[in-house]
Design a protein around this motif. Sequence first.
Motif, PDB file in Angstrom:
ATOM      1  N   UNK A 297       0.565  -1.077   0.286  1.00  0.00           N
ATOM      2  CA  UNK A 297       0.086   0.122  -0.320  1.00  0.00           C
ATOM      3  C   UNK A 297       1.167   0.653  -0.078  1.00  0.00           C
ATOM      4  N   UNK A 298       2.012   1.291   0.636  1.00  0.00           N
ATOM      5  CA  UNK A 298       2.769   2.374   0.928  1.00  0.00           C
ATOM      6  C   UNK A 298       3.544   2.909  -0.504  1.00  0.00           C
ATOM      7  N   UNK A 299       3.968   2.063  -0.480  1.00  0.00           N
ATOM      8  CA  UNK A 299       5.168   2.035  -1.415  1.00  0.00           C
ATOM      9  C   UNK A 299       4.635   1.939  -2.471  1.00  0.00           C
ATOM     10  N   UNK A 300       3.850   0.779  -2.959  1.00  0.00           N
ATOM     11  CA  UNK A 300       3.244  -0.112  -4.357  1.00  0.00           C
ATOM     12  C   UNK A 300       2.457   1.442  -4.874  1.00  0.00           C
ATOM     13  N   UNK A 301       1.465   2.019  -3.463  1.00  0.00           N
ATOM     14  CA  UNK A 301       0.452   2.447  -3.443  1.00  0.00           C
ATOM     15  C   UNK A 301      -0.954   1.066  -4.578  1.00  0.00           C
ATOM     16  N   UNK A 419       6.731   8.186 -10.964  1.00  0.00           N
ATOM     17  CA  UNK A 419       7.442   7.853 -10.085  1.00  0.00           C
ATOM     18  C   UNK A 419       8.792   6.705  -9.670  1.00  0.00           C
ATOM     19  N   UNK A 420      10.494   6.922  -9.483  1.00  0.00           N
ATOM     20  CA  UNK A 420      11.081   5.701  -9.471  1.00  0.00           C
ATOM     21  C   UNK A 420      11.323   5.261  -8.306  1.00  0.00           C
ATOM     22  N   UNK A 421      11.187   4.339  -7.761  1.00  0.00           N
ATOM     23  CA  UNK A 421      11.056   3.595  -6.693  1.00  0.00           C
ATOM     24  C   UNK A 421      12.142   2.753  -6.553  1.00  0.00           C
ATOM     25  N   UNK A 422      13.623   3.942  -5.548  1.00  0.00           N
ATOM     26  CA  UNK A 422      14.842   2.908  -5.663  1.00  0.00           C
ATOM     27  C   UNK A 422      14.821   2.076  -3.767  1.00  0.00           C
ATOM     28  N   UNK A 423      14.280   1.353  -3.771  1.00  0.00           N
ATOM     29  CA  UNK A 423      13.843   0.664  -2.404  1.00  0.00           C
ATOM     30  C   UNK A 423      14.722  -0.285  -1.764  1.00  0.00           C
ATOM     31  N   UNK A 424      15.357   0.408  -1.109  1.00  0.00           N
ATOM     32  CA  UNK A 424      16.438  -0.307   0.058  1.00  0.00           C
ATOM     33  C   UNK A 424      16.063  -1.194   1.086  1.00  0.00           C
ATOM     34  N   UNK A 425      16.600  -2.327   0.782  1.00  0.00           N
ATOM     35  CA  UNK A 425      15.988  -3.177   1.873  1.00  0.00           C
ATOM     36  C   UNK A 425      17.049  -4.814   1.963  1.00  0.00           C
ATOM     37  N   UNK A 426      16.564  -5.571   2.875  1.00  0.00           N
ATOM     38  CA  UNK A 426      17.453  -7.247   2.602  1.00  0.00           C
ATOM     39  C   UNK A 426      16.808  -7.417   2.708  1.00  0.00           C
ATOM     40  N   UNK A 427      17.208  -9.225   2.216  1.00  0.00           N
ATOM     41  CA  UNK A 427      16.745 -10.518   2.746  1.00  0.00           C
ATOM     42  C   UNK A 427      16.419 -10.596   4.475  1.00  0.00           C
TER      43      UNK A 427
END
Length: 659
Positions: A297-301, A419-427
């Motif tokens: 919801x938040x990131x990908x809306x 918008x380009x969402x550059x998502x930082x995260x990890x396993x």
Amino acid sequence: MSSGIESVLTETRVFGPFERVAATAHISGMDAYRALYDEADRDPEGFWARQARENLIWDKPFTTVLDESNKPFYRWFPDGELNVSANCLDRHLGTPVADKTAIIFEADDGEVTRITYRELHARVCQLANAIKSLGYQTGDRAIIYLPMSIEAVVAMQACARLGITHSVVFGGFSSKSLHERCVDVGATLVITADEQRRGGRAIPLKRAVDEALSQPGGEAVRHVIVYRRTGGAVDWNEGRDLWLHDVLEGQSNECAPVPVNAEHPLFILYTSGSTGKPKGVQHSSAGYLLMCLLTMKWTFDIKNDDIFWCTADVGWVTGHSYIVYGPLAAGATQIMFEGVPTYPTPARFWEMIQRHQCTIFYTAPTAIRSLIKAAESNEEHHPRKFDLTSLRIIGSVGEPINPEAWMWYFTNVGRERCPVLDTWWQTETGVHMITPLPGATPLKPGSCTLPLPGIDAAVVDESGREVEPGRGGFLVVKRPWPAMIRTIWGDPERFKKSYFPPEHNGYYLAGDGAQRDTDGYFWIMGRIDDVLNVSGHRLGTMEVESAMVAHPLVAEAAVVGRPDATTGEAVVAFVVLKRPLPQGDEANEIARELRDWVGREIGPIAKPREIRFGENLPKTRSGKIMRRLLRLVAQDQPITQDVSTLENPAILTQLSQSY
Ligand code: 6R9
């Protein structure tokens, strides 16, 4: 790392806000983002409790939000019970979503199969019933070694339905890697396919399972369920092997979901660390699923009429969170793709976006960079040749996206409207942590921007003190979050040591270097440990080194990364042989042999791009390999540091010759 630092210093462009997205976004405008962020910051437990009550369906409501009594082994919603599969499927059955397409599956050869939520629910129930009838139950572990397929989603969801912890092994891993994971996780069930089809080729999977299970410990696996994908020939182990279509026959399409504790391990996913042995990252049920849904919801809306497409493989965490769990919990329609971006042509992604009217597209910088090359060398493969107007949001994950690639993606794929969402995260983080919100965050090419509500990210020095803007340091998360890693399977000490070292105040240490700018935006600089990122895949240098020294010809090996324009980093291996230094054709021959060896030991993604032979390796007086020096040699950079302490400075010349 250098390109990241330059971009912080020189990148001044800002894009957005994107009114078209903001108008209807779940989080619309920076004030809305800040309000939510502040709510979470003031009262984290109250915030997560509210989210967990509003977003998940509980069989037994929780009364405790966070149990911190045994830090850093945090437990979220620890007295609650639910079932993850019921939260992804059953929740939609009484709603209009039931007859909506859940998955649009496009096979390697272009054949398209659609499945609705109701049908998917029935398939998951049938497989769960079959697995149950074979005697498996909550707490057992299953290895899933399947190609990208509806069957892979069904297998993972069926395990979740029964409380069987799954561990998905990427189809590109070798039988040896598969064996290690089977044994480490204590699997008693394996679900695989005869072969997988990628780029017009059939690649055996069942054969790798047979090899893996013939090794010590493999006999613990009682059944291997085999999905017939290609019809290719397979060996058959009577009594152990079962065809998927046979076990499904006659199974009811109703299977009651088993309520499990919120903390029950939904899955274990192996990832590379800084030692030779991959870590089994253990995730929870409730906290993990909650944040998969929230980030949809938040990131990908995500909206009811979106066509979502995450191009990751289900063998990676991105496929877990943004194919198998997040989109289904959100009731989204998603595209799932069996093949590779370059087959039959490098326009495959653009054709598929056009064909399926994709609205949200999420891929990796390495794919973008290789498609840039293809598009710039052949107009027919350029995204501008295709109608991509259905797109409204485009995203990136897996490694830093350099500003040039970002701009190309933004201009040619997103047509400056998305918008380009550059998502930082990890396993380990389970879900997005630092990412723009499409209807709120102004974008800077190369920055993953700001943390999500509830995520207390910071950049600190060696002693855990926050550094000033513009200064580099360690990326940490100061407070626990519901989707975080719970432990390393079977190795709680390693979990503590890797992620919560004492000098960091109990903060979660991500293993990435980062800095913030004066707007508080995060700029990720790459790994600070011995982990490489090759085409978005994590690889431990030690993992590759141990594979190499296992070869009878190799006395010693050191592996470093070298920046690469397409794959992000490339593996360069420095090798000392147990025989005289080879030259010319002979060196080429041995290099090929070693590459194939690593491919068999770990998987093709780990094959060194370059191999360099020397009579020895540069070492400090205490005998430590000077990796910093080797990194310079690998980049063919001049050595300016004092090398007089080396046993044999002449080896630096030897090591400059690559094969
Ligand atoms: C989801 C995933 C994690 C590592 C991470 C970092 C790198 C991922 C990034 C990024 C810069 C981004 N990474 N996303 N670096 N910007 N947007 O990729 O998980 O395979 O565990 O890799 O990937 O170095 O630490 P995983």
